[in-house]
Design a protein around this motif. Structure first.
Motif, short mmCIF file in Angstrom:
data_model
loop_
_atom_site.label_atom_id
_atom_site.label_comp_id
_atom_site.label_asym_id
_atom_site.label_seq_id
_atom_site.Cartn_x
_atom_site.Cartn_y
_atom_site.Cartn_z
N LEU A 99 20.87 17.00 -24.61
CA LEU A 99 20.41 15.81 -24.69
C LEU A 99 21.04 14.84 -25.68
O LEU A 99 21.49 13.79 -25.62
CB LEU A 99 18.96 15.72 -24.68
CG LEU A 99 18.05 16.22 -23.41
CD1 LEU A 99 16.71 16.45 -23.76
CD2 LEU A 99 18.49 15.10 -22.43
N MET A 100 21.04 15.53 -26.89
CA MET A 100 21.23 14.75 -28.29
C MET A 100 22.98 14.63 -28.09
O MET A 100 23.25 13.69 -28.66
CB MET A 100 21.17 15.66 -29.64
CG MET A 100 19.59 15.75 -29.79
SD MET A 100 18.78 14.22 -30.01
CE MET A 100 19.56 13.70 -31.30
N LYS A 101 23.43 15.41 -27.64
CA LYS A 101 25.02 15.42 -27.48
C LYS A 101 25.58 14.40 -26.64
O LYS A 101 26.46 13.41 -26.77
CB LYS A 101 25.73 16.76 -27.34
CG LYS A 101 25.75 17.41 -28.49
CD LYS A 101 26.57 18.79 -28.29
CE LYS A 101 26.74 19.55 -29.68
NZ LYS A 101 27.67 20.86 -29.53
N LYS A 102 24.77 14.38 -25.44
CA LYS A 102 25.10 13.28 -24.34
C LYS A 102 24.60 11.98 -25.12
O LYS A 102 25.38 10.72 -25.02
CB LYS A 102 24.24 13.44 -23.06
CG LYS A 102 24.44 12.45 -22.07
CD LYS A 102 25.92 12.40 -21.41
CE LYS A 102 26.12 11.53 -20.24
NZ LYS A 102 27.35 11.42 -20.06
N GLY A 103 23.45 11.72 -25.94
CA GLY A 103 23.11 10.67 -26.40
C GLY A 103 24.11 10.18 -27.31
O GLY A 103 24.21 8.93 -27.64
N LEU A 104 24.64 11.04 -28.43
CA LEU A 104 25.45 10.77 -29.27
C LEU A 104 26.89 10.14 -28.55
O LEU A 104 27.48 9.08 -29.18
CB LEU A 104 26.15 11.88 -30.20
CG LEU A 104 24.90 12.08 -31.19
CD1 LEU A 104 25.22 13.29 -31.83
CD2 LEU A 104 24.71 10.80 -32.25
N GLN A 105 27.32 10.85 -27.55
CA GLN A 105 28.46 10.07 -26.71
C GLN A 105 28.15 8.65 -26.22
O GLN A 105 29.10 7.89 -26.45
CB GLN A 105 28.79 11.18 -25.67
CG GLN A 105 30.11 10.55 -24.88
CD GLN A 105 31.40 10.63 -25.89
OE1 GLN A 105 31.61 11.68 -26.25
NE2 GLN A 105 31.83 9.42 -25.78
N GLU A 110 28.88 2.78 -27.17
CA GLU A 110 28.37 1.46 -27.47
C GLU A 110 28.81 0.95 -28.52
O GLU A 110 28.42 -0.19 -29.06
CB GLU A 110 26.89 1.69 -27.43
CG GLU A 110 26.16 1.83 -26.00
CD GLU A 110 26.29 0.84 -25.25
OE1 GLU A 110 25.81 -0.44 -25.82
OE2 GLU A 110 26.39 0.69 -24.02
N GLY A 111 29.62 1.73 -29.59
CA GLY A 111 30.02 1.48 -31.03
C GLY A 111 29.23 1.38 -31.93
O GLY A 111 29.47 0.53 -33.02
N CYS A 112 28.04 2.13 -31.78
CA CYS A 112 27.29 2.31 -32.94
C CYS A 112 27.88 2.72 -34.16
O CYS A 112 28.77 3.94 -34.05
CB CYS A 112 26.03 3.17 -32.43
SG CYS A 112 25.22 2.23 -31.28
N ASP A 113 27.63 2.37 -35.16
CA ASP A 113 28.12 2.75 -36.55
C ASP A 113 27.56 4.05 -36.84
O ASP A 113 27.99 5.16 -37.42
CB ASP A 113 27.99 2.01 -37.63
CG ASP A 113 29.00 0.41 -37.46
OD1 ASP A 113 29.97 0.64 -37.14
OD2 ASP A 113 28.21 -0.43 -37.63
#
Length: 184
Positions: A99-105, A110-113
């Motif tokens: 879940l976390m890896k998918k969220g980070l991708q 989305e261009g989040c810093d």
């Protein structure tokens, strides 16, 4: 354990059935959090959910948040994770990691810093997040609750997504980092 599928759903695309399943899972996983805190503080608006399903139904959840904040005179695109949870009977099977890896991708797309979340140290969740690459900020953060009151907390963890430079600036500053309206 059966096959686990991971699905990303835009916030405005959640069905009533999915909303009901998410609510039930979160109530189970966060039964120790006061409803007053949930209603007053955890009010950030997400843009997507990452959901884990087994044949029996929903077994994992996280909500993704994105906002622009100013820190030390610089615009920061802040990504966040809220309500990260996995059914108790299925923990330690890499569902949360998926879940976390998918969220980070998605946050990277989305261009989040940077991305951040608040870890519950009573449940040793910080150890799980450290394995993914999150680091604990060793000072307070602030945010505005539902009434516009500024609140402070500790336990916030950050990970660089698109900018290691921004993450290092946030982590190494002595200034309080302000989330904006709502906590996650």
């Amino acid at each position: 354990m059966g096959h686990i599928s991971i699905k990303t759903i835009p916030e405005d695309g959640l069905t009533l059935e999915q909303k009901t399943a998410v609510k039930a899972l979160k109530q189970h996983c966060f039964s120790d959090v006061y409803q007053e805190d949930i209603d007053g503080c955890f009010i950030a608006q997400g843009f997507a959910r990452v959901l884990a399903y087994e044949e029996t139904g929903l077994v994992g959840h996280l909500m993704l948040i994105k906002r622009h904040v100013e820190f030390d005179g610089k615009d920061v695109i802040l990504g966040g994770f809220d309500g990260v949870c996995v059914s108790e009977s299925l923990r330690r099977r890499k569902i949360g990691t998926r879940l976390m890896k998918k969220g980070l991708q998605i946050l990277e797309d989305e261009g989040c810093d940077v991305a951040c979340l608040n870890a519950d140290f009573k449940k040793t969740a910080d150890k799980f997040y450290e394995k993914i690459g999150f680091r604990l900020m060793n000072r307070q953060i602030s945010f505005e609750d539902v009434h516009g009151k500024t609140r402070y907390d500790t336990g916030t963890m950050f990970i660089p997504v698109c900018s290691k430079e921004v993450c290092n600036q946030l982590m190494n500053s002595e200034k309080i980092f302000h989330y904006g309206k709502g906590y996650w």
